[in-house]
Design a protein around this motif. Structure first.
Motif, PDB file in Angstrom:
ATOM      1  N   PRO A  66      -7.345 -17.135  -5.962  1.00  0.00           N
ATOM      2  CA  PRO A  66      -6.492 -17.576  -4.852  1.00  0.00           C
ATOM      3  C   PRO A  66      -5.654 -16.432  -4.303  1.00  0.00           C
ATOM      4  CG  PRO A  66      -5.547 -18.251  -6.935  1.00  0.00           C
ATOM      5  CD  PRO A  66      -6.888 -17.644  -7.259  1.00  0.00           C
ATOM      6  N   GLU A  67      -5.140 -16.642  -3.128  1.00  0.00           N
ATOM      7  CA  GLU A  67      -4.210 -15.699  -2.513  1.00  0.00           C
ATOM      8  C   GLU A  67      -2.792 -16.103  -2.903  1.00  0.00           C
ATOM      9  OE1 GLU A  67      -2.725 -14.226   1.922  1.00  0.00           O
ATOM     10  OE2 GLU A  67      -4.453 -15.569   1.689  1.00  0.00           O
ATOM     11  N   SER A  78       1.323 -15.299  -2.744  1.00  0.00           N
ATOM     12  CA  SER A  78       2.376 -14.621  -1.986  1.00  0.00           C
ATOM     13  C   SER A  78       3.715 -14.931  -2.641  1.00  0.00           C
ATOM     14  CB  SER A  78       2.368 -15.088  -0.525  1.00  0.00           C
ATOM     15  OG  SER A  78       3.431 -14.491   0.194  1.00  0.00           O
ATOM     16  N   ARG A 116      -6.559 -22.300  -3.183  1.00  0.00           N
ATOM     17  CA  ARG A 116      -6.858 -21.265  -2.195  1.00  0.00           C
ATOM     18  C   ARG A 116      -5.659 -20.365  -1.913  1.00  0.00           C
ATOM     19  NH1 ARG A 116      -9.653 -22.579   3.647  1.00  0.00           N
ATOM     20  NH2 ARG A 116      -9.984 -20.427   4.325  1.00  0.00           N
ATOM     21  N   ARG A 117      -4.465 -20.924  -1.921  1.00  0.00           N
ATOM     22  CA  ARG A 117      -3.276 -20.121  -1.619  1.00  0.00           C
ATOM     23  C   ARG A 117      -2.061 -20.735  -2.300  1.00  0.00           C
ATOM     24  NH1 ARG A 117      -1.336 -16.387   2.088  1.00  0.00           N
ATOM     25  NH2 ARG A 117       0.856 -16.638   2.660  1.00  0.00           N
ATOM     26  N   THR A 140       2.197 -20.002  -2.448  1.00  0.00           N
ATOM     27  CA  THR A 140       3.346 -19.276  -1.921  1.00  0.00           C
ATOM     28  C   THR A 140       4.611 -19.874  -2.516  1.00  0.00           C
ATOM     29  OG1 THR A 140       2.183 -18.878   0.167  1.00  0.00           O
ATOM     30  CG2 THR A 140       4.565 -18.569   0.160  1.00  0.00           C
ATOM     31  N   ARG A 196       2.528  -6.356  -5.349  1.00  0.00           N
ATOM     32  CA  ARG A 196       1.128  -6.756  -5.337  1.00  0.00           C
ATOM     33  C   ARG A 196       0.552  -6.818  -6.742  1.00  0.00           C
ATOM     34  NH1 ARG A 196      -1.055  -9.826  -2.895  1.00  0.00           N
ATOM     35  NH2 ARG A 196      -3.113  -8.911  -3.257  1.00  0.00           N
ATOM     36  N   GLU A 214       1.487 -10.245  -7.876  1.00  0.00           N
ATOM     37  CA  GLU A 214       0.704 -11.283  -7.213  1.00  0.00           C
ATOM     38  C   GLU A 214      -0.736 -11.303  -7.720  1.00  0.00           C
ATOM     39  OE1 GLU A 214       3.170 -11.180  -2.956  1.00  0.00           O
ATOM     40  OE2 GLU A 214       1.275 -10.095  -3.186  1.00  0.00           O
ATOM     41  N   HIS A 215      -1.308 -10.130  -7.981  1.00  0.00           N
ATOM     42  CA  HIS A 215      -2.678 -10.091  -8.497  1.00  0.00           C
ATOM     43  C   HIS A 215      -2.745 -10.626  -9.928  1.00  0.00           C
ATOM     44  CE1 HIS A 215      -6.248  -8.145 -10.370  1.00  0.00           C
ATOM     45  NE2 HIS A 215      -6.803  -8.515  -9.243  1.00  0.00           N
ATOM     46  N   ALA A 251      -2.720 -14.327  -9.644  1.00  0.00           N
ATOM     47  CA  ALA A 251      -3.986 -14.844  -9.130  1.00  0.00           C
ATOM     48  C   ALA A 251      -5.043 -14.918 -10.223  1.00  0.00           C
ATOM     49  CB  ALA A 251      -4.470 -13.968  -7.976  1.00  0.00           C
TER      50      ALA A 251
END
Length: 246
Positions: free
Chosen positions: A57-58, A60, A106-107, A109, A212, A215-216, A219
């Motif tokens: 997933p993305e 944020s 999928r996302r 946040t 990042r 966030e990675h 994910a």
């Protein structure tokens, strides 16, 4: 007569007159520790392998960079539904009918500023500040994870939405399921690596590459996490019973 061609020594900016203490009272800059790996190396060392890499997933994470002055909003979870899968209308129906493979995250946040109240209630705010000062301290890392990761219940409000698989136009094939509870604190404290990435991101709030890495790392953890372990029914969500037509 004074020589007009004489060059006077330039006066330094901020210099005090004679007889006045001119020592600057500027505090020493705080030493910000550097991350152990760079963002590119992070992707190579801890990359999601196999099918999970294509379906990661993305993520944020907001609220770390102080230049982002927008207030914290509710977290959002976007799910991609299988073509022939179920079509729930509420979060309750989603969790009641979910099966492996029906929905894909999928996302995600969320704003880390909303975690401050959770950390205060669980006694982990001070420990997190100590970990931010020394992200490589494994003892402080373990204490932080033990203090705030003991409660497995949901801790943040989130909006759940179903989006069409492969659609890129906003508002197309979208179904809002309503408000739910997001379990994010136990996820951030599920491993020493994630807790360290969170501390490094807060230690270098303006470094986008460090954020990042966080966030990675999230994910990759979310690819193996079941949906009921991530979101739950909101206790204050509105509910209504529609009688069946006879």
């Amino acid at each position: 007569m004074r020589n007009p061609l004489a060059v006077l020594a330039p006066r330094r900016f901020g210099s005090a007159p004679t007889g006045v203490d001119s020592s600057p009272h500027v505090p020493a800059p705080r030493h910000v520790p550097a991350p152990d790996v760079l963002a590119g190396v992070e992707f190579l060392q801890h990359s999601c392998t196999g099918e999970g890499e294509d379906h990661a997933p993305e993520v944020s994470v907001r609220g770390i960079d102080p230049r982002n002055d927008r207030g914290p909003a509710a977290a959002s979870v976007h799910l991609a539904a299988r073509t022939d899968g179920p079509c729930p209308d509420t979060v309750e129906e989603l969790l009641a009918t979910v099966r492996p493979g029906d929905f894909r995250l999928r996302r995600l946040t969320f704003d880390v500023r909303t975690l401050d109240e959770v950390l205060d209630a669980r006694g982990g705010r001070t420990v997190l500040e100590q970990l931010v000062a020394a992200p490589a301290d494994r003892v402080t890392n373990a204490v932080f994870r033990a203090s705030v990761g003991s409660d497995p219940t949901g801790d943040l409000d989130c909006d759940v939405r179903l989006v069409g698989e492969g659609d890129s136009v906003a508002g197309r094939c979208r179904v809002d399921l309503g408000r739910a509870r997001l379990t994010i604190t136990p996820l951030l404290t599920s491993s020493e690596r994630l807790a360290r990435r969170l501390a490094e991101a807060r230690a270098r709030p303006r470094d986008r590459a460090v954020r990042r890495c966080l966030e990675h790392a999230l994910a990759c953890e979310l690819t193996a996490l079941a949906l009921p372990d991530l979101i739950g029914v909101h206790p204050d969500a509105p509910a209504c019973a529609v009688p069946l037509a006879r």
